[in-house]
Write an enzyme that holds these catalytic residues in place. Structure first.
Site, short mmCIF file in Angstrom:
data_model
loop_
_atom_site.label_atom_id
_atom_site.label_comp_id
_atom_site.label_asym_id
_atom_site.label_seq_id
_atom_site.Cartn_x
_atom_site.Cartn_y
_atom_site.Cartn_z
N HIS A 174 69.18 50.79 45.48
CA HIS A 174 68.05 51.74 45.46
C HIS A 174 68.16 52.59 46.72
O HIS A 174 68.67 52.12 47.75
CB HIS A 174 66.77 50.90 45.50
N ASP A 186 67.90 42.85 49.40
CA ASP A 186 66.75 43.60 48.89
C ASP A 186 66.26 42.87 47.65
O ASP A 186 66.87 42.94 46.58
CB ASP A 186 67.20 45.03 48.56
N GLN A 213 63.37 43.47 43.23
CA GLN A 213 63.34 43.11 41.80
C GLN A 213 63.71 41.64 41.61
O GLN A 213 64.04 41.22 40.50
CB GLN A 213 64.33 44.00 41.01
N LYS A 220 55.22 44.75 43.06
CA LYS A 220 56.11 44.50 41.91
C LYS A 220 56.00 43.05 41.45
O LYS A 220 56.67 42.64 40.52
CB LYS A 220 57.56 44.82 42.30
N CYS A 265 65.59 56.33 41.56
CA CYS A 265 65.92 56.21 42.99
C CYS A 265 67.25 55.51 43.18
O CYS A 265 67.41 54.70 44.11
CB CYS A 265 64.83 55.47 43.77
N1 PMP Z 1 64.67 48.22 46.12
C1 PMP Z 1 64.64 48.13 44.80
C2 PMP Z 1 65.74 47.44 44.07
C3 PMP Z 1 63.54 48.67 44.10
O1 PMP Z 1 63.49 48.59 42.77
C4 PMP Z 1 62.51 49.31 44.82
C5 PMP Z 1 61.32 49.93 44.13
N2 PMP Z 1 61.64 50.64 42.97
C6 PMP Z 1 62.60 49.35 46.21
C7 PMP Z 1 63.69 48.80 46.82
C8 PMP Z 1 61.54 49.98 47.04
O2 PMP Z 1 60.35 49.27 46.96
P1 PMP Z 1 58.99 49.85 47.56
O3 PMP Z 1 58.86 51.23 46.99
O4 PMP Z 1 57.96 48.91 47.05
O5 PMP Z 1 59.13 49.86 49.02
#
Ligand code: PMP
Length: 405
Positions: free
Chosen positions: A123, A200, A203, A226, A364
Site C-alpha cells: 500500500h 504492515d 489487512q 479495519k 492506494c
Molecule cells: N496498509 C494496507 C495494506 C492497507 O490496506 C491500508 C488501508 N487501506 C493501509 C496500510 C493504511 O491504513 P490507514 O489508512 O488506516 O492508516
C-alpha cells in the site's frame, strides 16, 4: 462452536439499512469495516459517564478514563501476544505507525548508502514514508517483486539483502491481491542477516491470528477501523530493544519526564511515542471491538471468510471476460478484478445503485497496478458479517450490469 451469523449481523444495525431502496450489501471491508453496537455503546458510556483527559489528573473521571484506556493496551497486548504492554504504542492508524518507524528508526539506524527493501505489493502508506526517509538519509529503496499469481518471490530476498540492508517493509496481507504473505519466512531470512522487519498488518489482524513472539516480529502495525473499531486509532507493536534505542517521533506533552530549556528527558515506553492527548474515545471503544473479535474467535472468522472468498471466486470465474488479480495459494477475503470492455468505475457505480458497496480504483497500490499494466480494478472484500446470500446478490447484480453494457 457454530458460527452464529444472525447474531453477529444483529450487532451491526447499519447492515439493515437500504441504499437507493435496495438492501445494503457492504463489500468494502478492506477499506473500513462497519462498527458494532458494542463499540458505539462504549463511546456513549464514556461520554455520558466518566470522560476525562487521561494520565495527568488526579480526579475520579481522569482516573477512570485512564484505567479504561490502559486496559485496552492490555487487550492489544493479548491479541498480539506481545511480551509486554510497553511495546504497544497507540497511533492514529497504520499510516502513522509506518511514518513513526520510518522516521525514528531512520534517524537512529540509517546512514547514507544503506538499503531498505519494500515489496512490490505494498500500500502507498508502506512505501512513501520509507521513500521520504531514504531521501533524507540518502538511502536506497530496493523492491521485492511478486509473481503474476500475486505471491512474493521469496527466493529473490537472498540476493536483495546485502550487508547494507537495514530494514524490510512488507504487508501481512495485500489489500488488492489478498495474498497472505509468508511473513514468518521473511522474518527468518531477514534475521539470519541481522535485518529488521516491519509488518504492515492493516489487512492482517482482523482476518488471521497474529503472535508477534512466535513470528519474532520486530514491528507490527494495524488500524482499528479495519477491525470493527473506530477510526483514528492504530497500533504499533515494536520490540523493546529497538523502541528504546529510537528517538521520539513527535514532541509534546506526555512523552517527556522532565523539561527544562536546556534539556528534555523523555518518558519511558510506550509514552515516549505518544505525544499529546491521544484518541481517548477511540481507544476505549476499540476495546469493545477487540472483545468481540475474541468472543467470536479470529480462527472462526477466518474460516467463515474463506468460505465466502471461495464462493465469490467460483461465481466470478463463471463470468466471461473477467480477470481476477491475485490467486495466491494462501489468500484472504479480497477479490480484485476487471471485466473486459467495461471500465471499473462504471461497474462500481452501477453496482452501487443496486445497493452493493464495492471499491474501484488503484486501491492506494499503484505498483500493483503497474505490475499488471492496468489503471485500476473493482474490488470486493468481505468481513465477519457477510453472507453467501450477499455474494449471490453481488454476482447477480454484476451479471445484470455486464448485460446492460
Ligand atoms: N496498509 C494496507 C495494506 C492497507 O490496506 C491500508 C488501508 N487501506 C493501509 C496500510 C493504511 O491504513 P490507514 O489508512 O488506516 O492508516
Amino acid at each position: 462452536m457454530a458460527y452464529d451469523i444472525q447474531k453477529i449481523r444483529s450487532y451491526f444495525p447499519i447492515l439493515k439499512r437500504k441504499v437507493y431502496t435496495k438492501p445494503l450489501v457492504y463489500l468494502d471491508n478492506a477499506a473500513s469495516t462497519q462498527k458494532p453496537i458494542q463499540v458505539l455503546k462504549a463511546e456513549e458510556r464514556l461520554h455520558n459517564d466518566y470522560y476525562g483527559n487521561i494520565h495527568r489528573a488526579g480526579h475520579y473521571m481522569a482516573d477512570k478514563s485512564t484505567i479504561d484506556f490502559e486496559e485496552v493496551r492490555g487487550k492489544v497486548q493479548q491479541i498480539l501476544n506481545s511480551p509486554s504492554r510497553e511495546e504497544v504504542i497507540f497511533t492514529k492508524g497504520t499510516t502513522e505507525s509506518v511514518n513513526l518507524v520510518a522516521y525514528s528508526f531512520g534517524e537512529r539506524y540509517i546512514e547514507e548508502g544503506d538499503e531498505i527493501i519494500v515489496s512490490e505489493m505494498e500500500h502507498h502508506s508502506n512505501i512513501v514514508p520509507w521513500q521520504l526517509m531514504a531521501e533524507r538519509k540518502k538511502a536506497i529503496i530496493k523492491v521485492l517483486p511478486f509473481n503474476d499469481n500475486g505471491e512474493l518471490q521469496l527466493q529473490k530476498l537472498d540476493e536483495l539483502i546485502t550487508p547494507r540492508t537495514k530494514i524490510i517493509a512488507v504487508a501481512h496481507v495485500s489489500n488488492v491481491l489478498g495474498t497472505v504473505n509468508p511473513i514468518r519466512e521473511v522474518i527468518e531470512k531477514a534475521h539470519e542477516k541481522n535485518v529488521v522487519v516491519f509488518i504492515d498488518g492493516a489487512q492482517g489482524i482482523q482476518h488471521t491470528s497474529v503472535d508477534v513472539q512466535e513470528l519474532d516480529a520486530d514491528f507490527y502495525a494495524f488500524s482499528a477501523h479495519k477491525a470493527y473499531g473506530p477510526n483514528g486509532v492504530g497500533v504499533l507493536y515494536g520490540k523493546k530493544s529497538l523502541l528504546e534505542e529510537m528517538p521520539p517521533y513527535q514532541g509534546g506533552g506526555e512523552m517527556i519526564s522532565e523539561v527544562t530549556f536546556e534539556k528534555t528527558l523523555f518518558n519511558e515506553l510506550p509514552y515516549k511515542f505518544e505525544a499529546g492527548t491521544p484518541n481517548i474515545t477511540g481507544v476505549i471503544a476499540f476495546g469493545a471491538s477487540l472483545d468481540l473479535l475474541k468472543e467470536i474467535g479470529i480462527e472462526n472468522i477466518a474460516a467463515w471468510e474463506k468460505g465466502l472468498l471461495d464462493y465469490a471466486t467460483s461465481g466470478l470465474k463463471e463470468i466471461e471476460g473477467l480477470t481476477i488479480y491475485g490467486e495466491s495459494r494462501n489468500k484472504s477475503g479480497v477479490v480484485a478484478f476487471n471485466v473486459e470492455g467495461i471500465h471499473f468505475y462504471d461497474l462500481g457505480m452501477l453496482l452501487d445503485k443496486m445497493g452493493i458497496a464495492t471499491r474501484t480504483g488503484h486501491h492506494c497500490a499503484d505498483t500493483v497496478m503497474q505490475h499488471y499494466g492496468i489503471q485500476g480494478t473493482l474490488r470486493i472484500s468481505v468481513g465477519m458479517y457477510n453472507t453467501k446470500e450477499e455474494i449471490d446478490l453481488f454476482i447477480e447484480a454484476l451479471k445484470k450490469v455486464i448485460r446492460f453494457f
